[in-house]
Design an enzyme around this catalytic site. Structure first.
Site, PDB file in Angstrom:
ATOM      1  N   ASP A  66      10.710   1.282  11.267  1.00 30.07           N
ATOM      2  CA  ASP A  66       9.310   0.415  11.656  1.00 30.07           C
ATOM      3  C   ASP A  66       9.147   0.696  13.293  1.00 30.07           C
ATOM      4  O   ASP A  66       7.793   0.737  13.613  1.00 30.07           O
ATOM      5  CB  ASP A  66       9.456  -1.061  11.360  1.00 30.07           C
ATOM      6  N   LEU A 119       0.857  -1.045  -0.113  1.00 27.38           N
ATOM      7  CA  LEU A 119       0.085   0.163  -0.114  1.00 27.38           C
ATOM      8  C   LEU A 119       0.946   1.069  -0.102  1.00 27.38           C
ATOM      9  O   LEU A 119       0.285   2.184  -0.114  1.00 27.38           O
ATOM     10  CB  LEU A 119      -0.843   0.002   1.389  1.00 27.38           C
ATOM     11  N   GLY A 153      10.669 -10.685  12.302  1.00 32.18           N
ATOM     12  CA  GLY A 153      11.091  -9.108  12.156  1.00 32.18           C
ATOM     13  C   GLY A 153      10.254  -8.102  12.541  1.00 32.18           C
ATOM     14  O   GLY A 153      10.922  -7.343  13.069  1.00 32.18           O
ATOM     15  N   ALA A 154       9.030  -8.401  12.553  1.00 35.55           N
ATOM     16  CA  ALA A 154       8.256  -7.223  13.060  1.00 35.55           C
ATOM     17  C   ALA A 154       8.510  -7.114  14.693  1.00 35.55           C
ATOM     18  O   ALA A 154       8.303  -6.151  15.285  1.00 35.55           O
ATOM     19  CB  ALA A 154       6.699  -7.604  12.679  1.00 35.55           C
ATOM     20  N   LYS A 175      15.003  -7.114   3.937  1.00 37.10           N
ATOM     21  CA  LYS A 175      15.053  -6.231   5.086  1.00 37.10           C
ATOM     22  C   LYS A 175      16.755  -6.268   5.395  1.00 37.10           C
ATOM     23  O   LYS A 175      17.601  -5.397   5.874  1.00 37.10           O
ATOM     24  CB  LYS A 175      14.318  -6.143   6.012  1.00 37.10           C
TER      25      LYS A 175
HETATM   26  P1  ATR Z   1       7.397 -10.872  10.193  1.00 38.01           P
HETATM   27  O1  ATR Z   1       8.555 -10.128   9.256  1.00 38.01           O
HETATM   28  O2  ATR Z   1       6.127 -10.337   9.728  1.00 38.01           O
HETATM   29  O3  ATR Z   1       7.770 -10.420  11.630  1.00 38.01           O
HETATM   30  P2  ATR Z   1       8.453 -13.499  10.313  1.00 38.01           P
HETATM   31  O4  ATR Z   1       9.891 -12.888  10.635  1.00 38.01           O
HETATM   32  O5  ATR Z   1       8.255 -14.615   9.159  1.00 38.01           O
HETATM   33  O6  ATR Z   1       7.553 -12.133   9.791  1.00 38.01           O
HETATM   34  O7  ATR Z   1       7.658 -13.937  11.555  1.00 38.01           O
HETATM   35  C1  ATR Z   1       6.499 -14.710  11.523  1.00 38.01           C
HETATM   36  C2  ATR Z   1       6.102 -14.946  13.126  1.00 38.01           C
HETATM   37  O8  ATR Z   1       4.720 -15.227  12.835  1.00 38.01           O
HETATM   38  C3  ATR Z   1       6.790 -15.855  13.941  1.00 38.01           C
HETATM   39  O9  ATR Z   1       7.283 -15.575  15.030  1.00 38.01           O
HETATM   40  C4  ATR Z   1       6.210 -17.123  13.522  1.00 38.01           C
HETATM   41  O10 ATR Z   1       6.587 -17.790  14.423  1.00 38.01           O
HETATM   42  P3  ATR Z   1       7.586 -18.992  14.287  1.00 38.01           P
HETATM   43  O11 ATR Z   1       8.967 -18.307  14.921  1.00 38.01           O
HETATM   44  O12 ATR Z   1       7.270 -20.224  15.502  1.00 38.01           O
HETATM   45  O13 ATR Z   1       7.839 -19.473  13.017  1.00 38.01           O
HETATM   46  C5  ATR Z   1       4.802 -16.692  13.834  1.00 38.01           C
HETATM   47  N1  ATR Z   1       3.931 -17.571  13.074  1.00 38.01           N
HETATM   48  C6  ATR Z   1       3.626 -17.619  11.966  1.00 38.01           C
HETATM   49  N2  ATR Z   1       2.477 -18.797  11.792  1.00 38.01           N
HETATM   50  C7  ATR Z   1       2.187 -19.132  13.111  1.00 38.01           C
HETATM   51  C8  ATR Z   1       1.214 -19.853  13.588  1.00 38.01           C
HETATM   52  N3  ATR Z   1       0.085 -20.690  12.725  1.00 38.01           N
HETATM   53  N4  ATR Z   1       1.024 -19.790  15.063  1.00 38.01           N
HETATM   54  C9  ATR Z   1       1.725 -19.073  15.902  1.00 38.01           C
HETATM   55  N5  ATR Z   1       2.844 -18.231  15.313  1.00 38.01           N
HETATM   56  C10 ATR Z   1       2.920 -18.145  14.004  1.00 38.01           C
END
Ligand code: ATR
Length: 287
Positions: free
Chosen positions: A107, A21, A134-135, A71
């Site tokens: 961020d 967006l 990352g977030a 990133k």
């Molecule tokens: P971002 O950059 O958006 O933070 P990311 O670095 O891929 O994306 O992180 C995704 C987060 O969502 C992680 O904390 C992940 O948990 P894991 O470290 O155990 O993978 C979490 N996540 C993704 N799917 C999930 C699910 N179904 N239940 C709980 N946590 C989930």
């Protein structure tokens, strides 16, 4: 918007990038202020980052946003990085100054501005961060830097929560930071003692996803923040609404990280309300 030979180009690099967006938000701001800039998406695959970054000054592109999955990967190609970006090891904004690429991360400030705007500054509060990607890192570092009292990081993969706790403690040792798993018992034990929950997991992105935390663990005094903005209402936000708990989705963070990047590129105050309206209209037309 009229693009001429003098128009300055800003881009966003990511893969995928088609759902971003940011073009709508920034182009609305340029147009409103009459700035001769335009903002375009560049779909850049994982292996192409070196070629792309070398070409940026050569193409006279004046700035970039950087999103998933680049990133972290852009860091070795930058001439300079801000303190926040260096600490996080991640960059979401690049400014080109005389052929030099300077990296920033907006961020964290985006999150802080959004919660402050909602009337919930983190100073002195106990926070529960769901997720450790990352977030989560951006939120944890920013909240620790702004004087949160205590931060608990809960993640499905406990080792990642522990690793983020250790990285944060290195920089912000007076802040109390805990790592836990995302099991029901662990969440239940902590839920009564916290002031704010921030969901940074991807649970909620897909319609029909459950909330990352059971509704019965939520209490009235909480502020609940889901970083997801599309869909605007996740199960967690619905639970907060049903229970009369103050809440916000991730649009504010998206908006304010964009505002901070806009200021870096243009040295001009971002027209936040214009940018917010552009985001809201686009999200509504997506529904
Ligand atoms: P971002 O950059 O958006 O933070 P990311 O670095 O891929 O994306 O992180 C995704 C987060 O969502 C992680 O904390 C992940 O948990 P894991 O470290 O155990 O993978 C979490 N996540 C993704 N799917 C999930 C699910 N179904 N239940 C709980 N946590 C989930």
């Amino acid at each position: 918007m009229k693009i001429t030979g003098k128009t300055k180009v800003i881009g966003i690099i990511g893969w995928p990038v088609s759902h971003s967006l940011s073009p709508v938000m920034h182009n609305a701001a340029f147009e409103y202020l009459g700035l001769d800039f335009c903002y375009v998406p560049f779909a850049v695959r994982e292996g192409s980052i070196d070629v792309v970054l070398r070409a940026i000054p050569a193409l006279n592109i004046v700035g970039l946003n950087v999103t998933v999955p680049h990133k972290e990967h852009v860091l070795p190609f930058l001439s300079e990085v801000s303190k926040e970006a260096a600490m996080m090891g991640a960059v979401n904004t690049i400014k080109v100054v005389e052929d030099r690429l300077i990296g920033y991360n907006t961020d964290g400030i985006g999150f802080i501005s959004a919660v402050e705007e909602a009337g919930h500054p983190v100073k002195g509060l106990s926070l529960l961060i769901l997720g450790a990607g990352g977030a989560a890192k951006a939120v944890v570092f920013a909240a620790a830097g702004k004087g949160a009292k205590e931060i608990t990081i809960a993640n499905r993969t406990f080792a990642k929560a522990k690793s983020l706790k250790e990285q944060t403690e290195k920089y912000f040792h007076p802040v109390k930071i805990e790592a836990i798993g995302m099991g029901c018992d662990e969440l239940k034990n902590i839920a009564g003692k916290i002031d704010m929950i921030i969901n940074t997991t991807s649970l909620g992105l897909k319609r029909g996803d459950p909330s990352p935390i059971p509704k019965e663990f939520l209490h009235k005094g909480l502020f609940i923040c889901d970083l997801i903005y599309n869909p605007p209402e996740t199960e967690l936000i619905r639970d907060a609404k049903d229970s009369g708990i103050n809440h916000m989705n991730g649009m504010g963070m998206l908006l304010h990280q964009g505002g901070a990047a806009f200021k870096l590129w243009t040295d001009t105050e971002p027209p936040i309300e214009v940018m917010r309206k552009a985001l809201e209209e686009t999200l509504m037309s997506d529904e």
